[in-house]
Design a protein around this motif. Sequence first.
Motif, PDB file in Angstrom:
ATOM      1  N   ASP B 229       0.845  -1.205   0.000  1.00  0.00           N
ATOM      2  CA  ASP B 229       0.000   0.000   0.000  1.00  0.00           C
ATOM      3  C   ASP B 229       0.877   1.249   0.000  1.00  0.00           C
ATOM      4  O   ASP B 229       2.107   1.160  -0.123  1.00  0.00           O
ATOM      5  CB  ASP B 229      -0.969  -0.024   1.202  1.00  0.00           C
ATOM      6  CG  ASP B 229      -0.237   0.015   2.557  1.00  0.00           C
ATOM      7  OD1 ASP B 229       1.006   0.127   2.568  1.00  0.00           O
ATOM      8  OD2 ASP B 229      -0.922  -0.073   3.584  1.00  0.00           O
ATOM      9  N   GLU B 233       4.979   2.015   0.150  1.00  0.00           N
ATOM     10  CA  GLU B 233       5.590   2.729  -0.972  1.00  0.00           C
ATOM     11  C   GLU B 233       6.382   3.950  -0.479  1.00  0.00           C
ATOM     12  O   GLU B 233       7.499   4.212  -0.930  1.00  0.00           O
ATOM     13  CB  GLU B 233       4.512   3.156  -1.974  1.00  0.00           C
ATOM     14  CG  GLU B 233       5.127   3.762  -3.217  1.00  0.00           C
ATOM     15  CD  GLU B 233       4.130   3.951  -4.337  1.00  0.00           C
ATOM     16  OE1 GLU B 233       3.359   3.002  -4.612  1.00  0.00           O
ATOM     17  OE2 GLU B 233       4.115   5.045  -4.922  1.00  0.00           O
ATOM     18  N   ARG B 245       5.381  -1.202 -10.730  1.00  0.00           N
ATOM     19  CA  ARG B 245       3.928  -1.284 -10.868  1.00  0.00           C
ATOM     20  C   ARG B 245       3.379  -2.632 -10.404  1.00  0.00           C
ATOM     21  O   ARG B 245       2.317  -2.708  -9.808  1.00  0.00           O
ATOM     22  CB  ARG B 245       3.546  -1.034 -12.332  1.00  0.00           C
ATOM     23  CG  ARG B 245       2.047  -0.871 -12.516  1.00  0.00           C
ATOM     24  CD  ARG B 245       1.662  -0.729 -13.972  1.00  0.00           C
ATOM     25  NE  ARG B 245       2.358   0.388 -14.615  1.00  0.00           N
ATOM     26  CZ  ARG B 245       2.335   0.610 -15.914  1.00  0.00           C
ATOM     27  NH1 ARG B 245       1.663  -0.197 -16.711  1.00  0.00           N
ATOM     28  NH2 ARG B 245       2.983   1.625 -16.424  1.00  0.00           N
ATOM     29  N   ARG B 248       1.801  -3.466  -6.936  1.00  0.00           N
ATOM     30  CA  ARG B 248       0.399  -3.104  -6.653  1.00  0.00           C
ATOM     31  C   ARG B 248      -0.522  -4.329  -6.637  1.00  0.00           C
ATOM     32  O   ARG B 248      -1.647  -4.250  -6.154  1.00  0.00           O
ATOM     33  CB  ARG B 248      -0.100  -2.101  -7.699  1.00  0.00           C
ATOM     34  CG  ARG B 248       0.481  -0.721  -7.515  1.00  0.00           C
ATOM     35  CD  ARG B 248      -0.397   0.139  -6.609  1.00  0.00           C
ATOM     36  NE  ARG B 248       0.364   1.186  -5.954  1.00  0.00           N
ATOM     37  CZ  ARG B 248       0.031   1.748  -4.795  1.00  0.00           C
ATOM     38  NH1 ARG B 248      -1.055   1.364  -4.158  1.00  0.00           N
ATOM     39  NH2 ARG B 248       0.769   2.689  -4.267  1.00  0.00           N
ATOM     40  N   THR B 251      -1.918  -7.363  -3.013  1.00  0.00           N
ATOM     41  CA  THR B 251      -2.950  -6.941  -2.063  1.00  0.00           C
ATOM     42  C   THR B 251      -3.865  -8.118  -1.764  1.00  0.00           C
ATOM     43  O   THR B 251      -3.807  -9.155  -2.438  1.00  0.00           O
ATOM     44  CB  THR B 251      -3.786  -5.787  -2.637  1.00  0.00           C
ATOM     45  OG1 THR B 251      -4.310  -6.219  -3.898  1.00  0.00           O
ATOM     46  CG2 THR B 251      -2.967  -4.539  -2.817  1.00  0.00           C
TER      47      THR B 251
END
Lengths: 172, 425
Positions: B229, B233, B245, B248, B251
């Motif tokens: 999250d 970051e 990227r 991401r 999660t």
Amino acid sequence: MGVSVMRVRGYALIVGNDVDTDTIIPARYLHRSEPEWLGEHVFDDAPGIKGRLNTTPKPVAIVAGDGFGYGSSREHAVVALKAAGVAVVVAKSFHRIFYRNAINNGLPVVEADLVEVRDCELVLVDLAGGTITASSGCTRRIKPIPPQILEILECGGLKEVLRKLASEHHRT
Amino acid sequence: MDSLALRILAKHSGASAVEPGEIVYARVDKVMINDVTGPMALSVLADAGAEDLVNPDKVEVHVVMDHYSPPHNWDSANAHRRLRDFSRKYGCVLHDVGSGVAHQLLAEGIVKPGDLVVGADSHTLTYGALSSFATGIGSSEAAYAMAAGELWFKAPEPLYVEVRGRFHTGVTGKDLALHLLKVLGPVGALYRSVEFVGNGLRHVNMPDRLTVANMMVEAGAKTAIFPYDDVIEYWLRMHGVLPERMWRELTLDPGRPADIEVDLSELEPLIAEPPMPTRVRHVTDLEGTEVDLVFVGSCTNGRYEDMVALARVLKGRKVRARLIVIPASVRVLKQMVSEGVLNTLLEAGAVIGVPGCGPCFGAHMGVAGNSEVVVSTVNRNFPGRAGPPTAKVYLASPYTAAAAALTGRITDPRPLLAEHEWVCL
């Protein structure tokens, strides 16, 4: 060591739940890793266990409750137990790094609840047949050990697997 | 399949999916050894004739001198010498004496989300705070992973923890970790992957997450993972890492049923009494217990934010118990210097040690005397963890440790913080 680890015997040493690796080998001895040194200091801070270990005939089968090998990743704990004459550890459950370290050093570790077994009883662990028998008559079926893990144990530990890997690498 | 651990493991074993309980061989991204476990790993490599298989193109190996930093006797100095020589010869990344604790150093921009990391130290789980699969191994396995670049893993069953609400002042990630250990007990997460979900996570900062992931091993966990999250970051950017990227995707489905639910606003300062980290009580239950020594540091709570928590309580005051403070890394120490925290602590009477593990594992650098009582921010309180087996170690947050240092007794830190609310450092 060969196939002998498939059938091991030892005289029971009962130790209870949550035996941690600091109790097995205290931190102040970890700056050296010779088996003789570690074996001499095994259970130094747990005189109740150490006293009985000294009087138990060898080889020894440690019989534990839940969570044997709690805590630190120190492989010294397994080396210390082996050097002190421990041939097998039977526990209701193990902490995972201790379990892996034991397999990787060719020390059989078996999950079973041997609550009826008493100190100094002779315990026979038959990994091939999947049974444990104690001299008082207590018997247990053992959950089969996965073949990948058994292979490491039968080789005599992970160092031997690594030795094979290195010699293959050097041949090619 | 949802579990982050299973997804990371599948990716590293070349499988489309792995099931809990399955045994797989997986490629590892990083291997860590330290000055306790490392020498034994080097002996295994030498005995097996496998030293020359170690090379940085296969796997990144980090060698950290943290447990005996600086070395306390001839044996540990010689172990360091051997680790240094090996690192130079075989291209390992060496973190020499005084750099800090492995679990802080590798969290400062080395471990990346999605990595599979093994370390010959049980608190390797710490890096799970960075959305990686990180787990502790022994010395023989470290040797094997260094030479082969892979290792066998039993795929863990996930254990989901849902976090909501936010901490009250004086309550931290350490209290969350202790709460979870109280709920789980010493084998409650055995072989499991503890994974965190919930909208409360946005209020849990990175230092707190590192603390929580670190201590899940005290419940037997194999790994403990926070989903990727903005908080992660931001931490990575602060440590010079450019986000990718694909991270991401790391999660979890927020609507999934959880095994344990925690409302952070219901937590109070907690403390683990000896001899186990799972023997957790409310600080208020033990208030008044006399304290001889306080230690703030370690891979659990030696970060800059922990030092700020300590300084918030001690600013302009003098300690009654002996206080030893050891920053978890040089970076933490430098920030303490530049922000004035170090001076605040020195004025209060703290003794400052060399970045590293310090007395945490009970061998040197500030151990207690017979029957002394220690309040410590570390992760373990087994007999012998503070020196002699008769010394008693209580595990607590930096706030609770600060309150104990100040008053010489176990003390609820919240009233002390309220008095100091407007003090700037």
